[in-house]
Motif scaffolding. Structure first.
Motif: not given
Length: 524
Positions: A102-105, A176-177, A112-114, A117-120
């Motif tokens: 959340l703090s980076q978005s 959405k979350y 959710l995109t971050l 991508r991070s987990v994938l």
């Protein structure tokens, strides 16, 4: 080991290497009981600084593949369980701290995109040679991995509810979350265990929740997990003995939370700090500010202010109905909803069997005093600000100053009508509120030949303060109140007390609307 996939045991190693670590690994036995069953989804909410992240680190260290935690857990309770070795380091763990994403978005879509991508990135690095249906789809990729390895995932989500604190008014972002979490976890055979931890229970939409497969354990119902919420009384006694700290004083400062089948629950952060620094003071408010509390108690629901004042006086519990609370921080329909939120935030204790709330301890009480003092509560706010001067006046035997202070604290509320000695006692308690920092206050204390209205006994570290025996009268006189204290030998019950005693007589004349005060020093 990755940042999100199988993060290993390093964080838990740091947790247990602290000067004080209280063993809560018994929670793992419950998780082992429900893992890979329909009950495998656990939501465990509790207030800030109650050890949520330590618990999440513990689960990650225990279940994560790619590390060996056998020796790490061997000294602790879980090692005695039959299930200890069966699940140890056997699962692919996804550990997600939602506050980090959340703090980076800048918005929910970015977050959710971050996250995906991070987990994938880590999943595909760990399993690069598999054939994937869509390597950009997190849920399908996890399913593809599971179909090849037959190793299910343990998903641990810390600060799961930060979205509902940061996006308080954005219902679309919240929904959405929740839809993302539902798609990640619900009806997925590749999920062995889902564990959410945060402050709030799961958000409700209408009559159902997007995550209704979770068993919810919270400050209103902790169920079998109650002893893992905070420190139990036995654990605190052991710490007090080890650190040579006074248990009764620790109890006054940090006890007060109550969970059925467990009893007293203590604030872990505050207890640990008090032991380490060998000093009782306000530690919890270093992570919370009184403005947060003031926001909610200033809400203009009928009866809320009166109930808060009653709770602050420590003389009664207040009944509430927790069922209408929608588990967010903005949807309030009544004072019950506000008070239920305060329970989850740690500002109120709750007894489920009687459905009543109360202010837990001295540390939290101070937060209310600060919040009300800085609110627009008229005479109540002024009386709290002036209570230091009122106590000094009592100790200096300045009778007229005391009478004026009580007059300033004289207030009316919808259910505390100012028409008898009981209501007068509320006003005295308010006028002398700061005395709670130095005294233990007793109402209707059994004495020689009756009950003293109010008795203030100095706490151990304030032995230089005199005890106060207060008698209240209505439409009589203050001198008569002093004589009653003497005649009925109210000081006899204080025979074990060796310090000075002040007798304080208070009278309110309903006709003149004046308060009178008489103070004498008791000669033993």
């Amino acid at each position: 080991m990755g940042n999100y996939l199988n993060p290993g045991n390093e964080k838990f190693k740091m947790d247990i290497s602290a000067e004080i670590y209280v063993d809560k690994t018994g929670l793992l036995e419950y998780c082992n009981k429900v893992i890979c069953t329909p009950q495998r989804f656990i939501s465990m909410s509790r207030p800030r600084r109650f050890g949520k992240s330590v618990t999440a680190n513990m689960l990650a260290a225990y279940y994560s593949r790619g590390c060996d935690s056998y020796e790490l857990f061997l000294p602790y309770e879980i090692a005695k369980a039959e299930s200890f070795a069966k699940s140890l380091n056997k699962y692919d763990v996804l550990f997600l701290n939602m506050q980090e994403f959340l703090s980076q978005s800048g918005c929910m879509d970015e977050m959710l995109t971050l996250l995906k991508r991070s987990v994938l990135w880590e999943l595909l690095e760990e399993y690069p040679d598999f054939r994937y249906f869509d390597s950009t789809n997190l849920m399908r990729t996890m399913q593809d991995i599971y179909s090849r390895t037959k190793i299910p995932f343990v998903v641990i989500i810390d600060e799961w509810d930060c979205i509902f604190r940061e996006y308080k008014m954005d219902s679309d972002a919240q929904k959405k979350y929740l839809d993302f979490l539902r798609d990640l976890l619900k009806d997925r055979g590749n999920i062995a265990l889902g564990y959410l931890t945060g402050i709030l229970p799961i958000k409700k939409y209408g009559t159902h929740s997007a995550l209704n497969m979770f068993d919810e354990f919270s400050m209103t119902f902790a169920g079998p997990l109650g002893k893992y919420v905070g420190f139990t009384e036995e654990e605190v006694r052991n710490l007090c003995e080890s650190y040579q700290m006074d248990f009764e004083e620790t109890k006054k400062w940090y006890d007060g939370y109550y969970l059925e089948d467990v009893g007293s629950i203590y604030n872990p952060k505050s207890v640990v700090s008090a032991m380490q620094f060998h000093k009782f003071q306000y530690y919890w408010n270093q992570t919370e500010t009184f403005e947060a509390l003031r926001t909610y108690i200033d809400m203009n629901f009928e009866g809320l202010k009166d109930d808060i004042i009653s709770l602050m006086n420590g003389n009664e519990k207040v009944s509430i109905d927790t069922r209408s609370f929608t588990n967010d921080m903005v949807t309030f329909h009544s004072k019950d909803d506000v008070m239920t939120l305060l329970v989850h935030l740690g500002y109120l204790g709750y007894r489920s069997e009687s459905e009543q709330v109360f202010i837990p301890n001295h540390e939290i009480l101070n937060e209310y005093v600060t919040a009300v003092s800085n609110s627009d509560w008229g005479e109540v706010s002024r009386a709290l600000k002036n209570s230091r001067e009122a106590l000094d006046a009592v100790l200096s035997k300045k009778e007229e100053v005391v009478a004026n202070a009580i007059a300033e604290a004289h207030y009316e509320t919808s259910h505390l009508q100012y028409h008898d000695e009981n209501a007068l006692s509320y006003t005295i308690s308010l006028a002398l509120y700061v005395a709670r920092n130095y005294y233990t206050v007793f109402r209707e204390l059994p004495t020689g030949k009756g009950f003293a209205d109010l008795v203030y006994l100095p706490r151990k570290q304030f032995g230089n303060y005199p005890a106060l025996v207060v008698e209240l009268k209505w439409n009589r006189d203050a001198e008569g109140a002093i004589e009653q204290i003497k005649r009925k030998e109210y000081c006899r019950s204080l025979s074990d007390y060796q310090g000075k005693i002040l007798l304080v007589g208070i009278n309110y004349d309903k006709k003149t609307k004046e308060h009178q005060c008489k103070i004498e020093e008791w000669e033993k």
